[in-house]
Design a protein around this motif. Structure first.
Motif, PDB file in Angstrom:
ATOM      1  N   ALA A 127       0.843   7.139   2.592  1.00 17.07           N
ATOM      2  CA  ALA A 127       0.342   5.813   2.936  1.00 17.07           C
ATOM      3  C   ALA A 127       1.120   4.738   2.187  1.00 17.07           C
ATOM      4  CB  ALA A 127      -1.146   5.721   2.616  1.00 17.07           C
ATOM      5  N   ILE A 128       1.377   4.958   0.898  1.00 17.89           N
ATOM      6  CA  ILE A 128       2.075   3.954   0.095  1.00 17.89           C
ATOM      7  C   ILE A 128       3.474   3.728   0.664  1.00 17.89           C
ATOM      8  CG2 ILE A 128       3.070   3.502  -2.182  1.00 17.89           C
ATOM      9  CD1 ILE A 128       0.636   5.022  -3.338  1.00 17.89           C
ATOM     10  N   LYS A 129       4.154   4.833   0.971  1.00 10.47           N
ATOM     11  CA  LYS A 129       5.515   4.716   1.495  1.00 10.47           C
ATOM     12  C   LYS A 129       5.514   3.961   2.820  1.00 10.47           C
ATOM     13  CE  LYS A 129       9.926   5.775   1.521  1.00 10.47           C
ATOM     14  NZ  LYS A 129      10.880   5.639   0.424  1.00 10.47           N
ATOM     15  N   ARG A 130       4.533   4.262   3.664  1.00 15.47           N
ATOM     16  CA  ARG A 130       4.525   3.610   4.983  1.00 15.47           C
ATOM     17  C   ARG A 130       4.104   2.149   4.893  1.00 15.47           C
ATOM     18  NH1 ARG A 130       4.443   7.090   9.899  1.00 15.47           N
ATOM     19  NH2 ARG A 130       5.052   9.142   9.171  1.00 15.47           N
ATOM     20  N   VAL A 131       3.214   1.836   3.936  1.00 16.61           N
ATOM     21  CA  VAL A 131       2.771   0.448   3.809  1.00 16.61           C
ATOM     22  C   VAL A 131       3.862  -0.416   3.181  1.00 16.61           C
ATOM     23  CG1 VAL A 131       1.174  -1.049   2.568  1.00 16.61           C
ATOM     24  CG2 VAL A 131       0.299   0.915   3.805  1.00 16.61           C
ATOM     25  N   GLY A 135      10.323  -2.046   5.717  1.00 17.89           N
ATOM     26  CA  GLY A 135      11.547  -2.790   5.944  1.00 17.89           C
ATOM     27  C   GLY A 135      11.353  -4.283   5.822  1.00 17.89           C
ATOM     28  N   ALA A 136      10.336  -4.717   5.048  1.00 19.61           N
ATOM     29  CA  ALA A 136      10.153  -6.151   4.837  1.00 19.61           C
ATOM     30  C   ALA A 136      11.360  -6.705   4.080  1.00 19.61           C
ATOM     31  CB  ALA A 136       8.874  -6.399   4.054  1.00 19.61           C
ATOM     32  N   ALA A 137      11.731  -7.930   4.414  1.00 18.82           N
ATOM     33  CA  ALA A 137      12.953  -8.488   3.846  1.00 18.82           C
ATOM     34  C   ALA A 137      12.824  -8.722   2.345  1.00 18.82           C
ATOM     35  CB  ALA A 137      13.280  -9.804   4.548  1.00 18.82           C
ATOM     36  N   ASP A 138      11.580  -8.945   1.894  1.00 16.47           N
ATOM     37  CA  ASP A 138      11.411  -9.358   0.512  1.00 16.47           C
ATOM     38  C   ASP A 138      11.365  -8.200  -0.472  1.00 16.47           C
ATOM     39  OD1 ASP A 138       9.053  -8.520   1.637  1.00 16.47           O
ATOM     40  OD2 ASP A 138       7.820  -9.704   0.264  1.00 16.47           O
ATOM     41  N   ARG A 139      11.525  -6.981  -0.004  1.00 20.98           N
ATOM     42  CA  ARG A 139      11.511  -5.928  -1.011  1.00 20.98           C
ATOM     43  C   ARG A 139      12.398  -4.746  -0.593  1.00 20.98           C
ATOM     44  NH1 ARG A 139       7.100  -2.900  -3.127  1.00 20.98           N
ATOM     45  NH2 ARG A 139       8.840  -1.561  -3.573  1.00 20.98           N
ATOM     46  N   ALA A 140      12.917  -4.080  -1.641  1.00 17.26           N
ATOM     47  CA  ALA A 140      13.706  -2.879  -1.405  1.00 17.26           C
ATOM     48  C   ALA A 140      12.755  -1.741  -1.063  1.00 17.26           C
ATOM     49  CB  ALA A 140      14.493  -2.547  -2.665  1.00 17.26           C
ATOM     50  N   LEU A 141      13.281  -0.655  -0.525  1.00 17.90           N
ATOM     51  CA  LEU A 141      12.458   0.504  -0.219  1.00 17.90           C
ATOM     52  C   LEU A 141      11.901   1.076  -1.515  1.00 17.90           C
ATOM     53  CD1 LEU A 141      14.365   2.563   2.468  1.00 17.90           C
ATOM     54  CD2 LEU A 141      12.256   1.284   2.726  1.00 17.90           C
ATOM     55  N   PRO A 142      10.619   1.374  -1.532  1.00 24.49           N
ATOM     56  CA  PRO A 142      10.068   1.971  -2.745  1.00 24.49           C
ATOM     57  C   PRO A 142      10.474   3.439  -2.851  1.00 24.49           C
ATOM     58  CG  PRO A 142       8.375   1.823  -1.068  1.00 24.49           C
ATOM     59  CD  PRO A 142       9.605   1.197  -0.482  1.00 24.49           C
ATOM     60  N   LEU A 143      10.535   3.925  -4.094  1.00 24.07           N
ATOM     61  CA  LEU A 143      10.772   5.353  -4.333  1.00 24.07           C
ATOM     62  C   LEU A 143       9.421   5.946  -4.711  1.00 24.07           C
ATOM     63  CD1 LEU A 143      12.740   7.728  -4.844  1.00 24.07           C
ATOM     64  CD2 LEU A 143      12.934   6.932  -7.170  1.00 24.07           C
ATOM     65  N   VAL A 144       8.811   6.659  -3.762  1.00 22.41           N
ATOM     66  CA  VAL A 144       7.454   7.168  -3.993  1.00 22.41           C
ATOM     67  C   VAL A 144       7.517   8.659  -4.253  1.00 22.41           C
ATOM     68  CG1 VAL A 144       5.139   7.333  -3.045  1.00 22.41           C
ATOM     69  CG2 VAL A 144       6.577   5.418  -2.413  1.00 22.41           C
ATOM     70  N   PHE A 145       7.008   9.078  -5.392  1.00 22.36           N
ATOM     71  CA  PHE A 145       7.004  10.520  -5.664  1.00 22.36           C
ATOM     72  C   PHE A 145       5.683  10.951  -6.280  1.00 22.36           C
ATOM     73  CE2 PHE A 145       7.798  10.549 -10.285  1.00 22.36           C
ATOM     74  CZ  PHE A 145       8.249   9.258 -10.482  1.00 22.36           C
ATOM     75  N   THR A 146       5.304  12.190  -5.998  1.00 23.25           N
ATOM     76  CA  THR A 146       4.072  12.727  -6.559  1.00 23.25           C
ATOM     77  C   THR A 146       4.410  13.592  -7.759  1.00 23.25           C
ATOM     78  OG1 THR A 146       4.004  14.836  -5.401  1.00 23.25           O
ATOM     79  CG2 THR A 146       3.199  12.915  -4.203  1.00 23.25           C
ATOM     80  N   LEU A 147       3.452  13.740  -8.632  1.00 25.25           N
ATOM     81  CA  LEU A 147       3.573  14.644  -9.766  1.00 25.25           C
ATOM     82  C   LEU A 147       2.339  15.522  -9.685  1.00 25.25           C
ATOM     83  CD1 LEU A 147       5.483  14.975 -12.198  1.00 25.25           C
ATOM     84  CD2 LEU A 147       3.915  13.595 -13.513  1.00 25.25           C
TER      85      LEU A 147
END
Lengths: 299, 266, 80, 365
Positions: A127-131, A135-147
């Motif tokens: 969900a976090i990755k998709r939200v 591709g919003a212009a104001d932010r880079a792609l997040p790096l989402v990882f689980t532990l």
């Protein structure tokens, strides 16, 4: 948890029962990587940092890390932090821990994190990755990882993991495998190797309790999984290899190729009823033969 | 119209285990393959002489209806949980029981993925039948993890694309588990495939009887109403679109299983 | 040979012994003489002369208690 | 942007969510809420918003957890059995103080029950089923228009209190179609969501953010101890009880008999009330709009000499217990439940004339 500060972390003292007083750390409170710090040794030599605590590791001035002696979960986390630093992605990283011994680690890391229910980190991470990754212009792609621990990942959380793989989510799943349920006192988990004694298989695991699950091999059969590997941190050489696997996994995610997964074998000396050093030998002699190291699916 | 001296012999009718519901047809949609799959299972049980020992564990989905139609002992579990229920039944009964689950694809690998994977990890001596109709039939044809690419469902109105992930191939997935003895995929779309699938089912039961580990058979079924096709078109669709993405055959047959199968069959 | 030095944070050390095991040159010892404030047997940087600043002890320390430094000739531009 | 539509209740929920600025929907098919999930599957990708079908309701609620942590308005919808699976997540969301909305379209229980209409989830929606200690505001709409209007309200209340909010619909409301006027509702301004997790580089102060389901268990600067967290929850709960009670009262001032019902049953009761008043019977009606906090005060205020209560629910009696608690010994409380459906088959409904019969029976005594 608004306005969280480093001072707040001293509160762990309350958990561990150590009075927060004048135990001074010999390490400087803040430093820059490679900074000589102006310190000179007597023979006109200067000190250059080779390896210390990763920058993202918040200082707990008065306490050690609240894990058992010889636990390798912080080692595995260090490998992750090293990679994040190398890639310069600390600012975009979002960590989703599950429930287990590793749940404490995010509280000590200077990273954004969302703690999940037991076994559900792949759901949250999807969900976090998709939200955030629209591709919003104001932010880079997040790096989402689980532990996640092994129990979290493949026992209670098997459904979440398998379906995140089926949906080909662009996230990275990190599974710290200590082959038992460490937090609750060393019960059998799906990844317990045959012959390994736990508190719910006192005579050692037999085929009557099934066989250990090999998660990267299983995930490699999914079309939506782009990278799957298994590493260990029991020797410096394995540590370096694992670090490389984690880096590849993160790169796979940033390239948007699908789910990436790295399993890291960790020792758990207290629940294995071993000294820390014997536990490393045990990994080498009994666990790695049942859990071969390497990459099972790669770019 | 039989001549004197000629006896009528039933070649194929309803299986004996199918409870007669004199006034009602089977409550599934026209062209649905799930009763066909159930017939194959019942015939296999009869041929293996395992009827008296069989316990059926049913999940939630269209196959839910089998509980009232089949003359076998049965247990109905929550959505996705039949492997849990079947594991307990098998371990508690201890005897020479044949315990099997009937699950849909959603039941088996979406909501029930955790239960399935962990039953495989524990090497439970049970048989799991997954009736794969490539969507959620009961709720009106939504995307399932096994929906093939390009297939239109009510939650993927433009057809499934890689953005929704890729279809899960469950027998291939389970074949990686050490505790799994037998996995195969069959289909119900032609007489030849029906017979082959029945063979897979018998092997799966045999593997359970000799305690080799978990056995699993996936059966591709048509779902004409939710595919928005006529029953005959749905057979073509199955042949042309579904089977290419879900290859038929056996994916794991641990050494000796086949030999022991013959023995157990005899 | 590069020369090195390590600093062990005694508040963080839990005496697991991984550092001394993986130090190829035997610089670190745990002889049971010294204890951390939590009561763990401390690892001690006993043989600084052998250290070549490889950093392995710091990677392998699960508790991030070690900082490893390389010793280099002091630059004239460095702050004094 | 007012425009008029003729839509099903389930679609009205979706339109309401859109006007509330909902950015993400996570769902799993279950009858009778499929139209909601399918609407979002169809429309949200076109709008550039997030739709994701989960593997189970457990997955849905945890995806909601992730999306809410990013500070966007997110929702899911389900029915009874799925609601059961979501309890774990509801409790965790309350601990993590994450705002989100769950639409619960009730059907018959217990267990898989039936996919037909019933009001069986009152107790679990208002009293919770996850690890204990949390409360959710529960809104009960009674028309297609309200299904739409309560969505912005639900999102507003969720953000205001940083707490999950449940919208309790049922199969009748979800499946019936009525005219709907789409409109933008205005609420008081909300504080910015500066707690949202976005990646450390995206915060003005450069400090990390963390969302935990272990608040109170693992100390943090806001809540150094468990009791400090509980104290915070207590204040929040008390404020909700004080400020958020909503109900609708019709002819209660002088009534000798007050009907109490919510959701689709409130509509049947309204019909019965009008029929009874036409016959000269002094009947009023009280419709709780928030089922939690329950309008106990409103009920208590109407207890007078000779007044009686009749609770009508499409279940075996769940809300009646809350009414009994509010009334105590001071007035008789009668009950009419799902066994009074007009035909002894599962499709039957409780119609106004059946309620009128019961009203007459009570008044005759």
């Amino acid at each position: 948890m608004n306005g969280e500060s480093r001072e707040g972390l001293a509160l762990f003292g309350g958990v561990l029962g150590v009075p927060p007083k004048a135990l001074k750390s010999p390490l400087p409170a803040s430093r820059e990587r490679g900074d000589t710090g102006g310190e000179r040794t007597s023979d006109h030599m200067q000190r250059q940092l080779v390896a210390g605590r990763p920058d993202a590791w918040m200082r707990l001035e008065f306490n050690p890390i609240p894990t058992c002696p010889g636990c390798q979960e912080p080692t595995a986390t260090r490998a992750v932090l090293d990679v994040l630093e190398e890639m310069g992605m600390e600012g975009e990283a979002i960590l989703v821990p599950g429930v287990g011994c590793h749940s404490l680690i995010p509280f000590m890391l200077d990273l954004d994190h969302v703690m999940s229910a037991h076994g559900r980190p792949p759901d949250l991470a999807s969900a976090i990755k998709r939200v955030l990754g629209r591709g919003a212009a104001d932010r880079a792609l997040p790096l989402v990882f689980t532990l996640q621990g092994d129990g979290d990942c493949i026992a209670i959380g098997a459904g979440s993991l398998v379906n995140a793989a089926a949906r080909s989510e662009n996230i990275t799943v990190l599974m710290l495998n200590n082959v038992n349920y460490g937090t609750t006192g060393g019960q059998m988990s799906p990844t317990t190797p045959l012959g390994h004694a736990t508190s719910t298989t006192p005579g050692g695991r037999t085929p009557d309790y099934g066989y250990p699950v090999r998660v990267p091999e299983m995930l490699a059969t999914f079309q939506g999984v782009a990278y799957a590997a298994r590493g260990a941190v029991n020797t410096p050489a394995n540590y370096q290899k694992t670090r490389a696997y984690i880096k590849k996994a993160f790169q796979t995610q940033m390239a948007g190729r699908g789910l990436s997964m790295v399993e890291v074998l960790c020792s758990c000396p207290p629940d294995w009823h071993m000294t820390p050093l014997n536990s490393l030998k045990w990994i080498e002699a009994h666990i790695i033969p049942q859990f071969p190291l390497g990459e099972f699916k790669g770019p | 119209m039989t001549d004197i001296g000629v006896k009528k012999e039933l070649v194929a009718g309803r299986p004996d285990l199918w409870l007669r519901m004199e006034n009602n047809p089977i409550p599934s949609c026209p062209g649905c393959h799930e009763p066909t799959a159930m017939r194959a299972i019942l015939e296999a049980l009869e041929e293996l002489d395992a009827v008296g020992d069989a316990v059926m564990v049913v999940g939630v989905g269209c196959s839910f209806a089998f509980q009232s139609m089949v003359d076998l002992d049965y247990l109905v579990c929550a959505h996705g949980r039949p492997p849990d229920g079947a594991s307990a039944v098998k371990r508690v009964l201890k005897g020479d029981h044949v315990v099997f689950t009937i699950q849909g694809d959603g039941d088996c690998i979406a909501i029930g993925a955790g239960a399935l994977i962990n039953a495989a990890a524990r090497a439970e001596k049970i048989t799991i039948f997954m009736l794969n109709n490539a969507n959620y039939g009961t709720t009106g044809g939504q995307l399932a993890p096994t929906t093939p690419l390009g297939h239109v469902t009510s939650t993927t109105p433009g057809g499934r694309t890689p953005a929704h992930g890729y279809p899960v191939r469950v027998p291939e997935l389970l074949a990686t588990f050490q505790g799994v003895a037998y996995t195969a995929r069959g289909a119900m779309n032609s007489p030849a495939n029906y017979q082959k699938t029945k063979g897979y089912i018998k092997k799966a039961f045999a593997a359970q009887r000799v305690s080799l580990g978990l056995s699993f058979v996936e059966m591709l079924c048509a779902c004409p109403p939710n595919w928005h096709m006529t029953p005959l078109d749905s057979l073509k669709w199955l042949e042309q679109t579904v089977i290419p993405q879900f290859p038929l055959g056996e994916f794991k047959d641990v050494q000796g299983a086949s030999g022991k199968t013959q023995e157990a069959t005899r | 040979m590069a020369r090195g030095e390590i600093v062990i944070d005694e508040n963080f050390c839990k005496g697991c012994g991984y550092c001394s095991k993986f130090c190829a040159r035997g610089c670190i010892e745990q002889n049971g003489d010294r204890f951390s404030p939590q009561g763990y047997i401390l690892a001690v940087f006993a043989h600084p002369e052998k250290c070549n600043a490889c950093g392995v002890c710091a990677w392998m320390c699960p508790d991030h208690a070690i900082e490893a430094y390389r010793l280099v000739e002091a630059q004239t531009t460095a702050h004094s | 942007m007012a425009d008029r539509l003729f839509v099903q209740g389930n679609e009205a929920v979706a339109w309401g969510a859109v006007s509330a600025g909902c950015e993400a929907f996570f769902g799993y098919p279950i009858t009778p809420q499929n139209e909601i999930t399918e609407w979002f599957a169809r429309e949200f990708p076109r709008m550039g918003r997030v739709f994701l079908q989960s593997q189970s309701e457990t997955g849905s609620i945890n995806m909601l957890h992730g999306a809410a942590a990013c500070g966007v308005r997110a929702m899911t919808s389900t029915s009874g059995p799925g609601w059961g699976l979501m309890q774990e997540g509801m409790s965790n969301l309350a601990n993590a103080e994450l705002p989100c909305v769950v639409v619960l379209v009730q059907r018959g229980g217990p267990g898989a029950g039936t996919t037909r209409h019933a009001q069986m989830d009152y107790a679990s929606a208002t009293h919770g089923g996850g690890a204990g200690g949390y409360r959710n505001i529960v809104l009960a709409p009674a028309s297609v228009q309200e299904l739409h209007d309560f969505m912005p309200l639900a999102f507003h209340l969720a953000d205001k209190y940083r707490n999950p909010v449940v919208v309790l619909s049922d199969a009748i409301l979800g499946q019936m179609a009525e005219p709907l006027e789409r409109k933008q509702l205005e609420f008081e301004p909300l504080p910015p969501k500066d707690w949202a997790v976005l990646g450390k580089a995206h915060h003005a102060d450069g400090k990390r953010r963390g969302i935990s389901i272990g608040q109170g268990f693992i100390p943090n600067p806001d809540f150094p101890t468990y009791l400090s967290f509980i104290d915070h929850l207590d204040k929040k709960t008390k404020q909700m009880r004080q400020d958020e009670v909503r109900f609708e009262a019709l002819n209660v001032e002088s009534a000798r008999l007050i009907l109490v019902a919510y959701g689709s049953m409130a509509r049947a009761c309204q019909g019965a009330m009008e029929m009874a008043r036409a016959e000269g019977l002094d009947v009023g009606m009280l419709r709780p709009i928030t089922l939690w906090p329950f309008p106990s005060q409103a009920i208590r205020r109407n207890i007078r000499e000779g007044v009686q209560f009749l609770v009508v629910e499409d279940s075996l009696g769940q809300m009646v217990e809350d009414v009994e608690t509010a009334v105590g010994e001071r007035a008789p409380v009668h009950f009419l439940g799902m066994l009074a459906r007009h035909e002894p088959r599962e499709m039957g409904m409780i119609f106004p004339d059946r309620i009128l019969e019961k009203i007459k029976e009570i008044c005759r005594k």
